[in-house]
Design a protein around this motif. Structure first.
Motif, PDB file in Angstrom:
ATOM      1  N   SER A  34     -26.497  71.543  97.492  1.00  0.00           N
ATOM      2  CA  SER A  34     -26.696  71.699  96.047  1.00  0.00           C
ATOM      3  C   SER A  34     -25.517  71.196  95.213  1.00  0.00           C
ATOM      4  CB  SER A  34     -26.951  73.171  95.726  1.00  0.00           C
ATOM      5  OG  SER A  34     -25.832  73.972  96.094  1.00  0.00           O
ATOM      6  N   SER A  35     -24.440  70.830  95.850  1.00  0.00           N
ATOM      7  CA  SER A  35     -23.246  70.397  95.101  1.00  0.00           C
ATOM      8  C   SER A  35     -23.325  68.915  94.752  1.00  0.00           C
ATOM      9  CB  SER A  35     -21.989  70.672  95.930  1.00  0.00           C
ATOM     10  OG  SER A  35     -20.848  70.162  95.255  1.00  0.00           O
ATOM     11  N   PRO A  36     -22.921  68.561  93.525  1.00  0.00           N
ATOM     12  CA  PRO A  36     -22.855  67.134  93.156  1.00  0.00           C
ATOM     13  C   PRO A  36     -21.614  66.459  93.729  1.00  0.00           C
ATOM     14  CG  PRO A  36     -22.153  68.485  91.311  1.00  0.00           C
ATOM     15  CD  PRO A  36     -22.605  69.436  92.368  1.00  0.00           C
ATOM     16  N   VAL A  37     -20.664  67.243  94.208  1.00  0.00           N
ATOM     17  CA  VAL A  37     -19.423  66.708  94.771  1.00  0.00           C
ATOM     18  C   VAL A  37     -19.663  66.350  96.236  1.00  0.00           C
ATOM     19  CG1 VAL A  37     -17.008  67.211  95.256  1.00  0.00           C
ATOM     20  CG2 VAL A  37     -18.087  68.128  93.199  1.00  0.00           C
ATOM     21  N   PRO A  38     -19.126  65.258  96.720  1.00  0.00           N
ATOM     22  CA  PRO A  38     -19.283  64.906  98.141  1.00  0.00           C
ATOM     23  C   PRO A  38     -18.713  66.013  99.041  1.00  0.00           C
ATOM     24  CG  PRO A  38     -18.457  63.021  96.895  1.00  0.00           C
ATOM     25  CD  PRO A  38     -18.423  64.196  95.958  1.00  0.00           C
ATOM     26  N   MET A  39     -19.566  66.550  99.891  1.00  0.00           N
ATOM     27  CA  MET A  39     -19.164  67.619 100.799  1.00  0.00           C
ATOM     28  C   MET A  39     -19.655  67.307 102.206  1.00  0.00           C
ATOM     29  SD  MET A  39     -19.634  71.287  98.917  1.00  0.00           S
ATOM     30  CE  MET A  39     -18.646  71.752  97.504  1.00  0.00           C
ATOM     31  N   LEU A  40     -18.770  67.595 103.156  1.00  0.00           N
ATOM     32  CA  LEU A  40     -19.090  67.409 104.566  1.00  0.00           C
ATOM     33  C   LEU A  40     -18.803  68.719 105.292  1.00  0.00           C
ATOM     34  CD1 LEU A  40     -19.623  65.753 107.193  1.00  0.00           C
ATOM     35  CD2 LEU A  40     -17.187  65.160 107.155  1.00  0.00           C
ATOM     36  N   LEU A  41     -19.816  69.217 106.005  1.00  0.00           N
ATOM     37  CA  LEU A  41     -19.668  70.440 106.776  1.00  0.00           C
ATOM     38  C   LEU A  41     -19.652  70.084 108.265  1.00  0.00           C
ATOM     39  CD1 LEU A  41     -19.614  73.539 107.110  1.00  0.00           C
ATOM     40  CD2 LEU A  41     -22.130  73.489 107.073  1.00  0.00           C
ATOM     41  N   LEU A  42     -18.596  70.516 108.957  1.00  0.00           N
ATOM     42  CA  LEU A  42     -18.491  70.355 110.407  1.00  0.00           C
ATOM     43  C   LEU A  42     -18.675  71.724 111.036  1.00  0.00           C
ATOM     44  CD1 LEU A  42     -15.319  68.057 110.486  1.00  0.00           C
ATOM     45  CD2 LEU A  42     -17.710  67.382 110.269  1.00  0.00           C
ATOM     46  N   TRP A  43     -19.650  71.868 111.939  1.00  0.00           N
ATOM     47  CA  TRP A  43     -20.005  73.202 112.448  1.00  0.00           C
ATOM     48  C   TRP A  43     -20.123  73.189 113.967  1.00  0.00           C
ATOM     49  CZ3 TRP A  43     -20.381  77.566 109.462  1.00  0.00           C
ATOM     50  CH2 TRP A  43     -20.838  78.717 110.102  1.00  0.00           C
ATOM     51  N   GLY A  44     -19.617  74.259 114.552  1.00  0.00           N
ATOM     52  CA  GLY A  44     -19.771  74.447 115.991  1.00  0.00           C
ATOM     53  C   GLY A  44     -18.677  73.779 116.795  1.00  0.00           C
ATOM     54  N   GLU A  45     -18.801  73.926 118.110  1.00  0.00           N
ATOM     55  CA  GLU A  45     -17.779  73.403 119.006  1.00  0.00           C
ATOM     56  C   GLU A  45     -17.679  71.875 118.933  1.00  0.00           C
ATOM     57  OE1 GLU A  45     -18.129  76.898 122.400  1.00  0.00           O
ATOM     58  OE2 GLU A  45     -18.527  74.794 122.913  1.00  0.00           O
ATOM     59  N   GLN A  46     -18.801  71.208 118.710  1.00  0.00           N
ATOM     60  CA  GLN A  46     -18.785  69.749 118.642  1.00  0.00           C
ATOM     61  C   GLN A  46     -18.567  69.222 117.231  1.00  0.00           C
ATOM     62  OE1 GLN A  46     -21.771  67.673 120.901  1.00  0.00           O
ATOM     63  NE2 GLN A  46     -22.196  69.464 122.187  1.00  0.00           N
ATOM     64  N   LEU A  47     -18.381  70.135 116.262  1.00  0.00           N
ATOM     65  CA  LEU A  47     -18.158  69.738 114.867  1.00  0.00           C
ATOM     66  C   LEU A  47     -19.274  68.805 114.389  1.00  0.00           C
ATOM     67  CD1 LEU A  47     -14.294  69.230 114.843  1.00  0.00           C
ATOM     68  CD2 LEU A  47     -15.594  71.236 114.136  1.00  0.00           C
ATOM     69  N   THR A  48     -20.516  69.303 114.527  1.00  0.00           N
ATOM     70  CA  THR A  48     -21.685  68.553 114.095  1.00  0.00           C
ATOM     71  C   THR A  48     -21.678  68.408 112.576  1.00  0.00           C
ATOM     72  OG1 THR A  48     -22.912  69.417 115.976  1.00  0.00           O
ATOM     73  CG2 THR A  48     -24.194  68.459 114.181  1.00  0.00           C
ATOM     74  N   GLN A  49     -22.005  67.215 112.087  1.00  0.00           N
ATOM     75  CA  GLN A  49     -21.882  66.900 110.660  1.00  0.00           C
ATOM     76  C   GLN A  49     -23.163  67.214 109.895  1.00  0.00           C
ATOM     77  OE1 GLN A  49     -18.919  63.235 110.229  1.00  0.00           O
ATOM     78  NE2 GLN A  49     -20.769  62.650 111.297  1.00  0.00           N
ATOM     79  N   VAL A  50     -23.003  67.901 108.777  1.00  0.00           N
ATOM     80  CA  VAL A  50     -24.069  68.110 107.794  1.00  0.00           C
ATOM     81  C   VAL A  50     -23.455  67.808 106.432  1.00  0.00           C
ATOM     82  CG1 VAL A  50     -25.657  69.754 106.742  1.00  0.00           C
ATOM     83  CG2 VAL A  50     -25.210  69.872 109.196  1.00  0.00           C
ATOM     84  N   TYR A  51     -24.062  66.919 105.670  1.00  0.00           N
ATOM     85  CA  TYR A  51     -23.468  66.548 104.384  1.00  0.00           C
ATOM     86  C   TYR A  51     -24.565  66.335 103.351  1.00  0.00           C
ATOM     87  CZ  TYR A  51     -24.364  61.948 106.544  1.00  0.00           C
ATOM     88  OH  TYR A  51     -24.932  60.886 107.177  1.00  0.00           O
ATOM     89  N   ALA A  78     -16.032  79.243 112.191  1.00  0.00           N
ATOM     90  CA  ALA A  78     -17.119  78.563 112.899  1.00  0.00           C
ATOM     91  C   ALA A  78     -17.293  77.127 112.418  1.00  0.00           C
ATOM     92  CB  ALA A  78     -18.431  79.331 112.729  1.00  0.00           C
ATOM     93  N   GLY A  79     -16.678  76.791 111.292  1.00  0.00           N
ATOM     94  CA  GLY A  79     -16.866  75.450 110.775  1.00  0.00           C
ATOM     95  C   GLY A  79     -15.757  75.039 109.826  1.00  0.00           C
ATOM     96  N   ILE A  80     -15.841  73.782 109.407  1.00  0.00           N
ATOM     97  CA  ILE A  80     -14.864  73.210 108.472  1.00  0.00           C
ATOM     98  C   ILE A  80     -15.645  72.586 107.320  1.00  0.00           C
ATOM     99  CG2 ILE A  80     -13.065  71.479 108.155  1.00  0.00           C
ATOM    100  CD1 ILE A  80     -12.436  71.743 111.131  1.00  0.00           C
ATOM    101  N   LEU A  81     -15.248  72.920 106.102  1.00  0.00           N
ATOM    102  CA  LEU A  81     -15.865  72.346 104.916  1.00  0.00           C
ATOM    103  C   LEU A  81     -14.874  71.371 104.276  1.00  0.00           C
ATOM    104  CD1 LEU A  81     -18.202  72.267 102.895  1.00  0.00           C
ATOM    105  CD2 LEU A  81     -17.073  74.131 101.656  1.00  0.00           C
ATOM    106  N   MET A  82     -15.277  70.096 104.229  1.00  0.00           N
ATOM    107  CA  MET A  82     -14.433  69.082 103.603  1.00  0.00           C
ATOM    108  C   MET A  82     -15.043  68.679 102.273  1.00  0.00           C
ATOM    109  SD  MET A  82     -13.348  65.221 104.789  1.00  0.00           S
ATOM    110  CE  MET A  82     -14.682  64.458 103.888  1.00  0.00           C
ATOM    111  N   ILE A  83     -14.217  68.667 101.230  1.00  0.00           N
ATOM    112  CA  ILE A  83     -14.646  68.277  99.891  1.00  0.00           C
ATOM    113  C   ILE A  83     -13.829  67.053  99.475  1.00  0.00           C
ATOM    114  CG2 ILE A  83     -14.886  68.995  97.496  1.00  0.00           C
ATOM    115  CD1 ILE A  83     -14.924  71.884  98.544  1.00  0.00           C
ATOM    116  N   ALA A  84     -14.535  66.012  99.085  1.00  0.00           N
ATOM    117  CA  ALA A  84     -13.883  64.765  98.648  1.00  0.00           C
ATOM    118  C   ALA A  84     -14.113  64.570  97.152  1.00  0.00           C
ATOM    119  CB  ALA A  84     -14.424  63.583  99.440  1.00  0.00           C
ATOM    120  N   VAL A  85     -13.025  64.439  96.406  1.00  0.00           N
ATOM    121  CA  VAL A  85     -13.122  64.286  94.945  1.00  0.00           C
ATOM    122  C   VAL A  85     -12.429  62.988  94.541  1.00  0.00           C
ATOM    123  CG1 VAL A  85     -12.589  65.294  92.705  1.00  0.00           C
ATOM    124  CG2 VAL A  85     -13.097  66.777  94.666  1.00  0.00           C
TER     125      VAL A  85
END
Length: 440
Positions: free
Chosen positions: A37-54, A133-140
């Motif tokens: 729902s965010s207009p800002v570029p966001m990348l979520l890395l989740w789990g042991e393999q850091l699976t990407q959801v953006y 459990a995960g990493i949230l990356m925000i790019a501005v």
């Protein structure tokens, strides 16, 4: 609040380590909702393999790597940034939040090399247990820094508030479930105690009622005979009182026999133990069995080979076998087959089903079976209860099987009973093997 993905994204997620969206934990659902729902570029890395959801905004930054990058492990998608990203990932997974200002970035594109300057924020995302459990990356992009920072701050605040609310709700639900479980356990214990007490009272009532009824009948016969004897003596007819004396003695003998049976059932009767050969005993009783079984019933005797001796009360064992013969006869009013068997048996505690614990060891088995009417499960469950009988009033005392059970237990043995309606009944009495003691 639900996470909205396209059909292709859902299929891709289902094949990824994250699995079906419907099975995601609430923390992942909430974070993914913020990302999408965010207009800002966001990348979520989740789990042991850091699976990407953006989100779509980050898909622009992914360039030609999109859409393959979606649900792909981070290290497979961005190998060119491994040296840069590894220390960051390690620190964030340890619980740190990191920010990098004015980072140079070249947009992945096969045709054009677009240069960008980004402010990057890496934040740990915790699950319901408080673990990262995960990493949230925000790019501005720098040109929209102020607006993006405000939106990011708001999104993170909402994320934290949502997680806290979920954790609080879950904690409260678990507390309520635990309280309900404790209440149900206490209620179950109370009901079980009440049921056990009711069963005990019913058993005691049945026992005392049966004893009182039988003794009342016997005392009535004795008292009535003595009263008639007094009247006849008063009338000068002493020579006519013999029949009343016999009646009183008969009632007294019946009372003594009932007392004897109760002592056997309660295992208080002294046993006159003697070593005996089971096959010799059964053979000696064959004539008595034939006279007791009835004319329509065929008697089959199968004696095992090399049967071990037993050390028990001969009279009690004879009485037990005769009682089983009479029960089998009564169960076959139209005739049938009555079988008596002896066999050596080794019990290990699981071989038979008994009311009490079965001691492992060597036993001699006496089996009496018939193909008569049989018993249904309700009657079978009460078969060993004292004074329980299915026979008409005045025909049986209901102490036969309970007396056999008490005799077997007092002898160190066991009794098993199996029956099926229309098939017949089988009673097995197990007595311990007698081993002669040898002197050194």
């Amino acid at each position: 609040m639900s996470v909205v993905f396209s059909g292709s994204q859902r299929r891709s997620l289902a094949l990824s380590p994250l699995g079906d969206v419907a099975d995601w934990p609430q923390s992942l659902r909430t974070t993914a909702q913020v990302v999408l729902s965010s207009p800002v570029p966001m990348l979520l890395l989740w789990g042991e393999q850091l699976t990407q959801v953006y989100n779509d905004s980050f898909a622009v930054l992914a360039g030609h790597k999109h859409p393959t990058a979606f649900t792909q492990p981070f290290h497979l998608c961005w190998p060119e940034y491994s040296t840069y990203s590894q220390p960051i990932i390690k620190a964030v997974l340890a619980g740190q939040s990191l920010s990098y200002v004015d980072q140079y970035y070249v947009l992945p594109d096969h045709q054009h090399a677009t240069e960008l300057w980004l402010d990057l924020t890496f934040s740990p995302v915790r699950d319901e247990q408080g673990k990262v459990a995960g990493i949230l990356m925000i790019a501005v992009q720098i040109s929209r820094r102020r607006t993006a920072l405000k939106q990011t701050s708001k999104a993170l605040r909402e994320l934290n508030e949502t997680l806290e609310e979920r954790v609080a709700e879950r904690t409260q639900a678990l507390a309520q479930a635990n309280q309900q479980l404790q209440h149900e356990m206490l209620e179950r214990e109370r009901v079980e105690d009440a049921l056990l007490h009711a069963q005990k009272m019913e058993a005691v009532g049945q026992l005392t009622g049966g004893i009182a009824h039988d003794f009342n009948n016997m005392l009535t016969g004795i008292i009535a005979s003595l009263d008639l004897m007094k009247r006849y003596i008063a009338a000068g007819r002493s020579d006519e009182i013999d029949r009343f004396t016999d009646a009183a003695v008969s009632s007294a003998q019946r009372a003594a026999a009932l007392t004897h049976r109760l002592l056997v059932f309660s295992r208080r009767q002294s046993l006159d133990r003697k070593p005996l050969d089971p096959n010799v005993l059964v053979n000696s009783l064959q004539a008595l069995f034939n006279s007791s079984k009835g004319a329509k019933i065929q008697l089959v005797i199968e004696l095992g080979q090399d049967i071990w001796p037993v050390n028990t009360d001969t009279g009690q064992l004879e009485s037990a076998l005769l009682n089983l013969i009479v029960n089998a006869r009564d169960a076959m009013p139209d005739g049938g087959t009555l079988s008596i068997k002896t066999a050596n048996s080794v019990l290990d505690g699981r071989t038979i089903s008994s009311l009490e614990t079965v001691n492992s060891g060597d036993y001699v088995m006496f089996e009496v079976s018939d193909n008569g009417t049989g018993m249904n499960p309700q009657i079978l469950a009460k078969a060993f209860d004292p004074f329980f009988t299915t026979k008409p009033v005045g025909v049986g005392t209901g102490l036969g099987l309970s007396m056999i059970y008490g005799f077997a237990q007092q002898s160190g043995g066991h009794v098993s009973l199996s029956s099926e309606v229309g098939v017949g009944t089988c009673v097995r009495v197990y007595l311990p093997r007698h081993v002669e003691e040898t002197q050194a």
